[in-house]
Design a protein around this motif. Structure first.
Motif, PDB file in Angstrom:
ATOM      1  N   UNK A   1      23.359 -14.036 -57.848  1.00 51.70           N
ATOM      2  CA  UNK A   1      22.647 -13.483 -59.009  1.00 51.70           C
ATOM      3  C   UNK A   1      23.140 -12.067 -59.264  1.00 51.70           C
ATOM      4  N   UNK A   2      22.710 -11.499 -60.383  1.00 48.19           N
ATOM      5  CA  UNK A   2      23.073 -10.123 -60.714  1.00 48.19           C
ATOM      6  C   UNK A   2      22.087  -9.189 -60.011  1.00 48.19           C
ATOM      7  N   UNK A   3      22.580  -8.476 -59.015  1.00 46.03           N
ATOM      8  CA  UNK A   3      21.741  -7.590 -58.229  1.00 46.03           C
ATOM      9  C   UNK A   3      22.083  -6.135 -58.547  1.00 46.03           C
ATOM     10  N   UNK A   4      21.087  -5.369 -58.961  1.00 48.47           N
ATOM     11  CA  UNK A   4      21.269  -3.969 -59.329  1.00 48.47           C
ATOM     12  C   UNK A   4      20.302  -3.136 -58.508  1.00 48.47           C
ATOM     13  N   UNK A   5      20.764  -2.023 -57.964  1.00 51.76           N
ATOM     14  CA  UNK A   5      19.933  -1.308 -57.006  1.00 51.76           C
ATOM     15  C   UNK A   5      20.101   0.193 -57.142  1.00 51.76           C
TER      16      UNK A   5
ATOM     17  N   UNK B   1      25.332  -0.823 -63.670  1.00 49.73           N
ATOM     18  CA  UNK B   1      25.535  -1.971 -62.783  1.00 49.73           C
ATOM     19  C   UNK B   1      25.380  -3.283 -63.529  1.00 49.73           C
ATOM     20  N   UNK B   2      24.388  -3.367 -64.393  1.00 46.69           N
ATOM     21  CA  UNK B   2      24.193  -4.595 -65.162  1.00 46.69           C
ATOM     22  C   UNK B   2      25.421  -4.886 -66.009  1.00 46.69           C
ATOM     23  N   UNK B   3      26.013  -3.841 -66.559  1.00 45.45           N
ATOM     24  CA  UNK B   3      27.158  -4.034 -67.447  1.00 45.45           C
ATOM     25  C   UNK B   3      28.407  -4.464 -66.692  1.00 45.45           C
ATOM     26  N   UNK B   4      28.643  -3.915 -65.508  1.00 43.17           N
ATOM     27  CA  UNK B   4      29.870  -4.276 -64.798  1.00 43.17           C
ATOM     28  C   UNK B   4      29.776  -5.657 -64.161  1.00 43.17           C
TER      29      UNK B   4
END
Length: 1653
Positions: free
Chosen positions: A414-418, A441-444
């Motif tokens: 999944x898309x994990x952003x922290x 982070x979401x964009x990359x």
């Protein structure tokens, strides 16, 4: 309904009818078919998939592929065939046999798009595009070659092609295919949808079931919007040609154009747009090869094919080399995108390093208990609350647990952003940093998020990077949260309690507006504020607590592993026993365990380990004290260790090793070497350096320990004292020329003339610059926290503010886009000076200096925001002289010793005005107001709605509501604006200026609010609540009227009378509704459940004027304004009143978004601002902090800006924007103002200057350059000095009750000609010429030589060069007068409807008119002084000055421009009611042997500038049979901001322009050869200059100079300007109400504008 069968037949025939006909081939063989050439019924539609129609022979000679893609209801053969006869299938029979296409492979692609098919379909445009991409990839002939591809698309086929092109770019495996697509031909493609699709969709749903591909084509559908938003990011390398229909379809009941021009064109800069004399069907069907439409399309296709042949060949051979090249290119592209996003968002790329730093602390196998537990697995699967919040004690392993969750999520794909607060920030973490990092982070990771952010970047979306609410709304609510993949994203945020402004998560409703699909995990310590904020979110959050027993297993794993690694114990039993001893004393603290194990390094026996355990305190505080004792023993290192600890503990963010080196050098004058090793050694584990070279304190508890006031150690840090010391160091650092070394490299290459400094003057070491970013951003934070009685700090601060260093600091801050740092600094200095005032003597000059700069910093950041961001160095040379003369920045720096400084004269002495701008409306009363991040909106009684940019104050959008506007409200994401009147509620999309929804109102609407971004909730006086769903337009209604019959004694009574007022408030999942009545209590409801919660009572209630809930969920307050003047505050949780203020008489009230401030506007014109506070008993109260004493005009409405630092009010016909310094407060200023003596609120008065006559005419400069003449609103014609703007006196008067609207001068005979708004024209002769300098003050006597009533409004005056003729222009008539005899020589009428005639003047309109009239312009002939020109649209007519004889024919001289510039469609026929159309009125400016034509922008076109050679206006050489020489178009795209006016021509070929932000540019126009000739002996003469441009091309050189102020505009939005040329350069004159502002040396500052690449 009775027409449906006939309409069905009509639509079916429209899409399928065929005609017969024959033709002959132009290629030497007949095209008449044989008898067998009629296609069978089964084959008339054409095959599905990709069919190859022509293959070149040999195959190796193929240069390209042409793919024909049909549209809605078409087929791969049917769409391209006029009849069923084979010879009409022109791609196969005509094009394939055309020699010019012999080397082109031709295909046709088919798909099931039959809308009339009697079966339900699941296909949409996305499915068709997928099929097309698959066919292209799998076609052997295409796959095995590297030929370029051209798409020819009819109708919906263009949408399919665009989507397919997007897919090839987003799929790395299709990169070779994406690179091969060369051009797309759009034939009637509905890029923005077609009304026909809506009809077809309804019919198909009713008759046979839904067809998704039909609904995709409905105007403004989400599918089309997404395709268009994404396509433009990839289309820059495509050759795009758009053909649109000009004829309506003929079938009965549908006599209309199917795809309008605005929908059939993309509006891209390089797009080629072609009109076809055809209806929608005839765009792709032709009778024979001689058909003009076929020839038009065929020739365009041939041209593109020729260009394709000459383009470089793409090497796409399937080899390892190619694969590596493709991968490298892809990586390079991705890195380029990442860099653009980093710059756009202002983030670094160290996230992975921070994650690894924490991950290294996790022991393998630990934390599994949490990720396998029910709360986490349910949260991860989306089956429970979307927010999972974990609290625990300090040092209990929360960060390691967060890193484990990150690892777990990453492994699941999944898309994990922290974000780790404690890793990035020590004591001043900000939510803005966190949010921008998450967006990056979401964009990359997610291409949809990438496209959305790149779209925002492309649209020039700006925000305050330091304001979390601005970031939240601009990037997330209005951007990323709209992507379809949002449910695949997870956010992990660790250490929320260490974020300096974490409360904004709750008070600014950030968590409350998280989208449902996104999963959010956070950790923090147990804090009351966090618990209180989470409780408001209700079931949306699941709160978990970390206990000692939870982490005991993980701690055992960690200890056992470390003991094994130490290799001190011989067997597992010994290891296990020692482990249990450690765990027994650990109290669940991982940090304590880690420190003990570090002590074991020097213990080689079990006895030594036992001794360590016995010596090491079990409490962390005692352990820290033990460390300090070790450090105190090493006396030579104490000074360095103390300095490092002080900087690390008190720094507002973690310092890098390089920054700390400079900081320590400033402190103790010692330069540390090998910092990474020295720091831990000197500080005995209290400080560590992470993998990114950032320096951190060991733990938050260690910081608290060192800051404890009771700590008895020489390492104890006394916060206030040491903050003051660090502030002094940073101020001294900034003052010592550090900015010079930073700015010099930029200055040497900036193109700024005359302001660079010698490198030899800079003595600062390069390494000292390492601390500049931190010092510039945070010096004021240390000042604010500094000791109140530190004389050194105040002295350093005053030194900083007295030098130009403060300007360099503003420039540096603006250059980095952080203007929020300026306002934050002002707030910090304001808090500092307020705290130390009691220790300073009265009238202390130091305090006064700081206080003055607080005001100036606030004002400069607010007033000059856009200018500073565009040109940061303007703070040195432009802004100081434009500030009020009594401001500290003006008095200190405006008149400095600068050889090329700009000077501003004619502005009366003044201080800062708290009112930033005033906007007057000529028609209608202001009635409604709403403020959003991107716009503020004002509604009028006429139904007009104007949207303004909140920073430049420019009107950017105009809407027209049906009826008097009573209410306005933006949606939370700013995407929609809802407007209400008595009969209608309309929802608009401001960005596109389109009406999205309209709802009729059957009852009085008393309140409405948006629920999310797709629902509206409305309350009606009739007792009903209606919820509209904006997408489908569905609604449901509930009513509280029926509850009146079921009243019980347990509940408050529901009045039978209708409520007079209402207001909504969203608290988590609950929507509160307050209803106000006359002589009744205020009732508060749960609106969605229709549950009556209680009532708020007062003694008397004769009526309520306004009421509002405090938007901060932590301040449970309802503010009610009674019409007897009382302002009451209620706690809506207890329904009890907390405070009542009498005599407020608030007509309108508004709360700031953070809930801290309240503004009221009274019926007596008084504005008051209050601050919410608590008294000693914890009750909410209102403290007055600011007031405006106005006129008797009632304040109709007030609203706060989104940051709470400004507010807007409406009264009568005016809108005012205020920014009082009283609203500025630091985030740290949380102490209750009730604990001290409340300060007296600042009350300002407003002077009534409505009777002061203002300048109402264009400005006219005397020929000697000494005077400026203008007309005023009281009929006076006055003279001003051109040297200093002083008014010298009145020349003459027109009369009472009139305004002078036109003034022009006849220098040869000392004439002044003026006209007033009654149509009276005066020609006045002066006894002598006007004074040439201000030294000669006496004005000449005057004599009226002509006094005429024109009989109509005068819109233009033009005097000939010899001053013996006067042309008076009206709306539909021009009259020529002999000034010697004062007799009329003739007139000419214009039979073109309502015509507007304008004289060439510096009367600059900043707002487009919305009427549908064209404009006639009168101008002097560029070369022949005895002629003048009347220009209208695309025609010019030449007349003689002497006798009004026309030298041209009745049809005039055609003005042929390179492309259609005038919106002809706006000149004839009605415009859509959903969008305002604008007619573009040309203005003409006469130069030496040329004429400039300027066309302002319209919704469909950018501004355009043309250079016409004088020969174009020669009646002897130009005629309808021999059109004039076409002009040369000047490329204005080099200037990124819209150009709104040409203000003059200076010298031979330098044009002065003004953009929408009032920046003045100079544009030097040169023939291309002249650029080369300037380096040789060649020279271009004036006589052949324009012709040389037409023949050789045009080179332009653009410089930006200075800007005018928005307050110089008139009430109608005009900026009146004039220029005069002097030997030192031009002087500029601007009308400012009743004054003239003179700007000298305005062009001395110049910044070369270069095209962005």
């Amino acid at each position: 309904m009775g027409h449906r069968p006939e309409l069905y037949k009509t639509l079916t025939s429209l899409l399928s009818i065929s005609r017969s006909g024959g033709s002959s081939s132009p290629y030497g063989h007949p095209l008449t078919p044989e008898p067998t050439s009629v296609i069978s019924d089964d084959d008339t539609h054409g095959a599905l998939g990709l069919t190859t129609l022509h293959e070149p022979s040999p195959t190796s000679s193929t240069k390209g592929d042409i793919v024909f893609i049909h549209g809605l209801g078409g087929g791969s053969r049917k769409t391209w065939s006029l009849t069923v006869e084979r010879h009409h299938y022109w791609p196969q029979t005509w094009l394939a046999n055309d020699p010019d296409f012999a080397d082109m492979r031709i295909h046709s692609f088919g798909y099931k798009s039959d809308w009339a098919d009697r079966q339900k379909s699941i296909f949409n445009i996305h499915d068709f595009a997928e099929s097309l991409v698959a066919e292209l990839r799998n076609s052997p002939s295409i796959r095995r070659s590297n030929s370029r591809i051209i798409f020819v698309c009819h109708s919906m086929g263009g949408c399919v092609a665009k989507k397919a092109y997007i897919m090839t770019h987003q799929d790395p495996t299709c990169k070779d295919l994406a690179d091969r697509i060369y051009s797309i031909f759009f034939l009637g493609t509905p890029h923005r949808g077609s009304d026909l699709a809506a009809i077809l969709n309804r019919l198909s749903v009713i008759a046979w079931g839904s067809k998704p591909f039909v609904s995709d084509l409905i105007p403004e559908s989400s599918t089309l919007r997404d395709i268009n938003d994404t396509f433009r990011h990839y289309a820059s390398n495509l050759r795009l040609l758009s053909f649109y229909e000009t004829l309506p379809m003929k079938p009965r009941m549908l006599n209309k154009i199917v795809v309008e021009r605005h929908s059939a064109t993309l509006g891209y800069p390089e797009e080629e747009i072609v009109a076809m004399n055809a209806d929608h069907r005839q765009l792709c069907k032709f009778d024979n090869p001689n058909d003009p439409n076929y020839k038009l399309l065929r020739n365009a296709l041939h041209r593109i094919v020729d260009a394709l042949r000459s383009s470089p060949t793409i090497n796409l051979a399937p080899s390892k080399v190619h694969a590596h090249w493709a991968s490298s290119q892809q990586d390079a592209n991705q890195e380029s995108v990442k860099q653009r996003l980093r710059t756009f968002l202002g983030v670094d790329d160290t996230l992975e390093d921070e994650y690894v730093t924490v991950q290294m602390l996790q022991e393998p196998g630990s934390c599994q208990w949490f990720s396998e537990a029910g709360p986490f697995t349910s949260w991860k699967a989306g089956k429970s609350s979307g927010i999972l919040w974990l609290t625990g004690r300090p040092a209990s392993g929360k960060s390691v647990l967060s890193s484990h969750i990150i690892k777990e999520l990453k492994s699941s794909g999944v898309f994990c952003n922290y974000f780790f607060f404690k890793q990035r920030e020590a004591s001043k973490s900000t939510l803005s940093d966190c949010l921008r990092s998450l967006a990056f982070q979401m964009a990359i990771q997610d291409s949809q998020a990438t496209e959305k952010l790149l779209q925002l970047r492309h649209e020039g979306v700006t925000w305050d990077m330091t304001d979390e609410l601005s970031v939240w709304r601009r990037l997330f609510i209005n951007g990323i949260f709209k992507i379809s993949s949002i449910s695949e994203h997870f956010w992990i945020i660790d250490g929320v309690d260490e974020c300096g402004n974490f409360n904004s998560l709750f008070t600014k409703k950030i968590l409350a507006t998280l989208p449902r699909g996104l999963r959010f995990f956070a950790t923090s310590r147990h804090l009351e504020a966090i618990g209180r904020g989470l409780s408001v979110l209700g079931p949306r959050v699941s709160l978990q607590t970390l206990s000692e027993t939870d982490t005991l297993g993980d701690m055992r794993l960690f200890v056992t592993s470390r003991l094994r690694a130490l290799d001190r114990l011989e067997n597992d039993g010994s290891i296990s026993a020692m482990c249990e001893k450690i765990l027994e004393k650990s109290s669940g603290s991982f940090l304590w365990v880690r420190l003990v194990l570090d002590e074991f390094v020097n213990a080689w026996t079990s006895e030594a380990m036992d001794a360590v355990l016995n010596e090491v305190p079990t409490e962390l505080q005692d352990m820290y004290r033990r460390m300090l004792q070790f450090m105190e023993r090493d006396r030579p290192r104490v000074k360095l260790a103390k300095s490092i600890l002080t900087w690390v503990v008190l720094a507002c963010r973690p310092l890098t090793v390089a920054e700390l080196r400079v900081a320590v050098k400033l402190d103790v004058n010692e330069k540390l070497q090998n910092m990474s090793k020295a720091i831990p050694s000197l500080c005995h584990q209290l400080v560590f350096v992470d993998s990114t070279d950032r320096v951190h304190i060991l733990h938050a508890t260690a910081r608290e320990f060192l800051l404890d006031e009771t700590l008895d150690s020489e390492f104890a840090i006394h916060s206030a004292e040491r903050h003051a010391y660090l502030g002094s160091l940073l101020l001294r650092y900034l003052t010592n020329d550090i900015f010079k070394s930073h700015m010099l490299p930029r200055r040497q290459s900036s193109g700024i003339r005359g302001f660079s400094k010698s490198v030899s003057n800079v003595t600062a070491e390069l390494s000292l610059m390492d601390l500049l970013d931190y010092a510039a951003s945070f010096f004021s934070e240390h000042i604010y926290r500094g000791a109140s009685r530190d004389d050194i700090l105040m002295a350093e601060l005053c030194t900083f503010l007295k030098r130009r260093t403060v300007l360099s600091w503003i420039e540096y801050t603006a250059k980095h886009g952080n203007l929020g740092d300026i306002t934050r600094t002002a707030a910090n200095l304001r808090g500092y000076i307020g705290r130390i005032m009691e220790y300073l003597p009265p009238m202390d000059p130091s305090a006064d200096l700081v206080d003055c700069w607080v005001i100036d910093l606030i004002r400069v950041a607010a007033k000059f925001r856009s200018q500073l961001l565009v040109c940061p160095s303007s703070i040195h040379y432009i802004i100081p002289p434009l500030c009020p003369s009594e401001s500290i920045i003006s008095s200190t720096f405006a008149n400095g010793a600068r050889t090329l400084a700009m000077t501003v004269k004619g502005v009366p002495p003044s201080t800062w005005d708290d009112c930033l701008t005033r906007i007057d409306f000529a028609r209608g009363r202001v009635t409604a107001l709403s403020y959003d991040t991107q716009y503020f909106a004002v509604g009028l009684s006429t139904g007009q709605i104007s949207l303004y940019d909140p920073h430049s104050f420019q009107r950017v959008v105009g809407l027209n509501h049906p009826g008097r506007v009573t209410m306005l409200r933006f949606s939370d994401d700013g995407a929609y604006l809802a407007s209400a009147s008595a009969k209608a509620l309309v929802v608009w999309e401001p960005r596109s200026e389109m009406q999205k929804f309209s709802f009729p109102l059957k009852s009085e609407l008393i309140a409405f609010t948006f629920l999310g971004d797709d629902e509206l909730l409305c309350a009606f006086a009739s007792g009903e609540l209606t919820k509209w769903r904006l997408g489908p337009g569905e609604y449901e209604t509930i009513s509280w009227r029926g509850l009146q019959d079921g009243e019980t004694t347990d509940n408050p009574k529901i009045p039978k009378q209708p409520p007079s007022i209402a207001t909504f408030h969203t608290v988590g999942e609950t929507v509160l509704l307050a209803l106000g009545y006359r002589n009744r209590p205020v009732l508060i409801w749960n609106a969605l459940e229709l549950q009556l919660l209680g009532q708020c009572e007062t003694n008397e209630n004769n009526g309520i004027d306004d009421m509002i809930f405090n938007p901060n969920p932590e301040i449970a307050a309802l503010v009610v304004s009674h019409n007897d003047g009382r302002l009451c505050l209620f706690d809506y949780t207890t329904m009890t009143p907390t405070v009542t203020r009498p005599n407020v008489f608030a007509n309108s009230i508004a709360c700031s978004p953070d809930g801290r401030s309240l503004v009221t506007g009274s019926s007596r014109g008084i504005i008051e601002v209050f601050e919410f506070d608590q008294d000693h008993y914890g009750n909410m109260i209102l403290v007055p902090i600011y007031g405006i004493q106005g006129f008797d005009d009632s304040i109709r409405s007030v609203a706060f800006s989104t940051d709470g630092l400004r507010f807007v009010d409406l009264h009568d016909q005016q809108c005012r924007l205020w920014a009082p310094a009283a609203l500025m407060r630091t985030d740290n200023e949380m102490e209750s103002v009730s604990d001290i003596v409340p300060p007296t609120p600042k009350i300002i008065g407003i002077l009534d200057d409505s009777e002061i006559p203002e300048i109402t005419s264009p400005l006219a400069v005397s020929s000697n350059g000494g005077c400026v003449v203008a007309g005023k609103s009281n009929g006076e014609v006055v003279v001003f000095s051109a040297m200093d703007g002083e008014e010298l006196g009145i020349l003459y008067r027109h009369g009472r009750g009139v305004s002078v609207v036109n003034v022009t001068l006849g220098g040869a005979r000392n004439l002044v000609v003026s006209a007033d708004d009654s149509g009276r024209v005066l020609v006045v002769e002066l006894a002598t010429s006007l004074p040439a300098s201000s030294a000669t003050q006496k004005l000449p006597t005057t004599h009226i030589t002509m006094d005429r009533r024109f009989g109509a409004a005068v819109v233009g005056l033009l005097v000939n060069p010899s001053t013996d003729r006067l042309l008076i222009s009206g709306h539909n008539i021009d009259e020529l007068y002999d000034l010697s005899s004062c007799q009329a020589l003739g007139s000419i009428s214009h039979n073109i409807g309502d015509v507007v005639t304008m004289a060439p003047s510096q009367h600059i309109s900043l707002f487009d008119t919305s009427n549908t009239s064209a404009a006639i312009v009168a101008l002097q002939h560029p070369t022949n002084q005895v002629w003048f020109v009347l220009a209208f649209a695309d025609t010019a007519r030449i007349f003689c000055w002497s006798d009004f004889q026309e030298l041209t024919t009745a049809s005039g001289i055609p003005l042929r421009r390179p492309s259609t510039s005038v919106d002809v469609e706006a000149l004839s026929g009605p415009t859509p009611i959903t969008k305002t159309s604008v007619v573009r009125h040309s203005s003409y400016h006469v130069g030496q042997n040329f004429v400039l034509e300027f066309l302002p922008s319209s919704p469909s076109k950018a501004s355009q500038l043309y250079v016409w050679p004088a020969s174009a206006f020669d009646p002897g050489t130009a005629s309808p049979e021999y059109p004039s020489q076409p002009p040369t178009e000047v490329d204005l795209s080099i200037i990124e901001t819209e150009i709104i006016a040409v203000i003059g021509i200076v010298g031979h070929s330098t044009v002065l322009l003004m953009d929408a932000n009032f920046w003045i540019y100079s544009m030097e126009l040169r023939p291309t050869s002249h650029v080369r000739a300037s380096f040789s002996s060649g020279r271009t003469t004036v006589q052949n200059w324009a012709e040389s441009i037409a023949q050789q091309g045009l080179s332009i050189f653009v410089k930006r100079h200075f800007f005018a102020l928005s307050e110089w505009r008139t009430a109608g939005g005009e900026l009146r300007c004039a220029i005069t040329q002097r030997t030192t350069g031009p002087d500029f004159f601007f009308a400012n109400r009743q004054h003239i502002v003179v700007i000298q040396g305005g062009l001395d500052f110049s910044e070369l504008i270069q095209r962005n690449t």
